[in-house]
Structure formats: C-alpha cells, structure tokens
Design an enzyme around this catalytic site. Structure first.
Site, PDB file in Angstrom:
ATOM      1  CG  ASP A 180      -2.254   1.997   6.695  1.00  0.00           C
ATOM      2  OD1 ASP A 180      -2.061   1.802   5.421  1.00  0.00           O
ATOM      3  OD2 ASP A 180      -2.291   3.157   7.310  1.00  0.00           O
TER       4      ASP A 180
ATOM      5  CG  ASP B 138      -1.672   1.061   1.512  1.00  0.00           C
ATOM      6  OD1 ASP B 138      -2.463   1.625   0.453  1.00  0.00           O
ATOM      7  OD2 ASP B 138      -1.832   1.828   2.769  1.00  0.00           O
TER       8      ASP B 138
END
Length: 211
Positions: free
Chosen positions: A174, A10
């Site tokens: 996350d 990410d």
C-alpha cells in the site's frame, strides 16, 4: 499459470488492517508526548527506523525509548505500544493467501517490521492460534535483512530467496514508494489503499498476466 510464479505481500495495511491512530495513542500513553512525529505508517525514522532496519535490538529500543519518555519502560510496555498498529487481520486475506499457495504460487511476506510486531504475529496471527509463518513460504523482514523498503537490496534478497525473476513476481504493497521501487526492478505491482480489499484486483492481475 503463465509467467507469474512468485507473489510478495507487504504486512501492515495489506495482510493486516492497520490503526495508525491507535498506535499513536498507545505510545502517548507510555509517555511519548510527540508520538505522532515519531511514528510513520510506511517507513519509520529515528530509533523506530533503527529498530526496523536491524541497526538496534529490541532491548536497545526499550532503553532508548525509556530515555525519550523519561521513565523506565518494560519490554511488555513497548510490545503493547507497537501492537497498537494492529487493527484486525481480515480472514479473506488469509484465505486468499492460502488459496494462492494451494494453486502452486510461491507466496512470501516482504515487510518493514520489528521484533515486537513479529512477537505478536508468531503468537496468534489469525486469532485461532496459528503463527504468521503458517501462511507464507518465506518471510523477508527488514530488521532481519538489515535493510528497509524501498531500498532495492531487500527486493533483491527476496527474489534470490524465492529463486524468482522480477518479471515472474507480483508485489502487493500500500506504499507508493515501495511499489515504485519494485516496478523499477521489473516486478508487476499492485498498490491497494491502506486496508482495502485487494483479493479481486490481484486475481484480475494474475489472469491478465497469464493470457
């Protein structure tokens, strides 16, 4: 190298450190009074989500945001507001990514993002004039793919593009919903807290999976 061949990262909160508060402040400064209700750290909604899922262009977004703020905004004002999400890019993360590639792993970016953020990222991502594309073998970006995490389609696009099976892949994000979606497809996952150092936990996971 064991069974892990592909590592997907990410962007915000993982590769780069995010500043949600700074983003809120920047959008407020250009006239978006209820910016906090519009902005999200993980998955954007409304015109922000439309931009990140590729349903509207950067120019459409500029026009729509101008209507929301009640004044004509420039593309540069939109760019500066979105850039508020960027706190800093930790050197250790970039070094870890380059090290993984040097060791033969396929390393890609899988991000919910938009043209304004990528305009910055392709300009000078590391502070030394290198674009973000220098650090990854491939990038799967929500606004280009036409779908956002945690939808399974974007993960499937990434696996197909990387020519990798789910069980050969580690996904680092996350956002718990994104990690759950990847795990449901059979990927190995790591879910660091926003801006946390994930380099050693990732190495531990690679070691464990290669035993």
């Amino acid at each position: 190298m064991g069974q892990v061949k592909n590592i997907a990262f990410d962007l915000g909160g993982v590769v780069l450190a995010l500043s949600y508060e700074q983003a809120v402040r920047r959008f407020e400064e250009i006239g978006l009074r209820n910016a906090r209700q519009h902005l999200d750290a993980f998955e954007q909604k409304g015109i922000f989500g439309d931009l990140e899922s590729g349903r509207i262009t950067a120019e459409d977004f500029r026009r729509e945001l101008s209507l929301l703020t009640g004044r004509e905004l420039t593309a540069e004002a939109c760019y500066q507001a979105w850039h508020g999400y960027v706190d800093y890019v930790p050197k250790r993360n970039l070094e870890a990514i380059l090290s993984l590639r040097a060791r033969g792993f396929k390393v890609c970016l899988l991000s919910n993002t938009n043209p304004y953020m990528m305009q910055w990222a392709e300009r000078d991502f590391d502070g030394e004039g290198h674009p973000i594309s220098d650090f990854f073998d491939a990038m799967y970006l929500s606004y280009q793919c036409g779908v956002m995490k945690p939808r399974r389609e974007i993960f499937e696009m990434m696996l197909k593009g990387q020519q990798a099976k789910a069980e050969e892949t580690i996904f680092v994000d996350d956002g718990s919903r994104n990690v759950e979606a990847a795990a449901a497809l059979g990927m190995h996952t790591l879910c660091p807290h926003d801006n946390e150092d994930w380099t050693e936990p990732l190495e531990e996971l690679i070691r464990r999976l290669s035993e």
